[in-house]
Enzyme design. Structure first.
Site, short mmCIF file in Angstrom:
data_model
loop_
_atom_site.label_atom_id
_atom_site.label_comp_id
_atom_site.label_asym_id
_atom_site.label_seq_id
_atom_site.Cartn_x
_atom_site.Cartn_y
_atom_site.Cartn_z
N HIS A 95 6.00 26.83 -38.88
CA HIS A 95 5.64 26.06 -40.07
C HIS A 95 4.12 25.96 -40.21
CE1 HIS A 95 6.15 23.04 -43.21
NE2 HIS A 95 5.27 22.27 -42.57
N PHE A 120 -12.72 23.96 -49.18
CA PHE A 120 -11.64 23.91 -48.20
C PHE A 120 -12.00 22.91 -47.09
CE2 PHE A 120 -9.27 25.47 -44.51
CZ PHE A 120 -8.04 25.78 -45.06
#
Length: 168
Positions: A95, A120
């Protein structure tokens, strides 16, 4: 592992942020980390001249949703730069890889498609301690570093086309 203090900046090398509007999109996942990053970013924007009324902050459920939140902010708000704040910590499944790759590519896509820089500010660490160290801990606060980047990119976005330099 980073060894520099993420909180250090030289204010004399940063354009004044008074005339810019900033967006911040924050993941609600790992709030002890993301709220610290958001606090560092907002304090830095204000310290560099941004007006409180020109800082818009939205929450999204997790880091994967940052891309959509940033896209909606680009479409509905007149901002000069957006800081996407999130935190993904390595677990026992893949994940982590899927979320990190998706968020990274999504923010790249926003930067290519739109004329609003998206910064970011997503910590992607192996342990919670590494994230804490980068969210106001031993290594400083990545939110501060990303706010400085947002100011510089807002200045670049708004650079007078006749000018050859934006002064940083």
């Amino acid at each position: 592992m980073a060894t520099t203090n993420l909180s250090y900046y030289d204010k004399t090398t940063i354009p004044n942020a008074k005339s810019f509007r900033f967006g911040i999109v924050v993941s609600e996942w790992n709030p002890d980390i993301t709220r610290s990053l958001e606090k560092g970013a907002i304090e830095t924007l204000l310290n560099c001249g941004a007006l409180k009324k020109n800082i818009i902050s939205w929450d999204v459920p997790g880091s994967f949703e940052l891309v959509y939140g940033c896209k909606k902010m680009i479409q509905s708000q007149k901002v000069d730069a957006i800081i996407a704040i999130g935190n993904v910590i390595q677990g026992e499944t893949k994940h982590f890889d899927f979320v990190c790759e998706g968020v990274t590519q999504g923010i790249i896509d926003l930067n290519v498609k739109h004329d609003v820089p998206v910064i970011f500010c997503v910590l992607t660490d192996n342990t919670k301690q590494q994230s804490l160290d980068r969210a106001g801990g031993a290594l400083g606060n990545k939110g501060i570093e990303c706010a400085v980047a947002a100011i510089k990119m807002a200045a670049l976005k708004n650079m007078d086309r006749k000018s050859e330099s934006i002064g940083f």
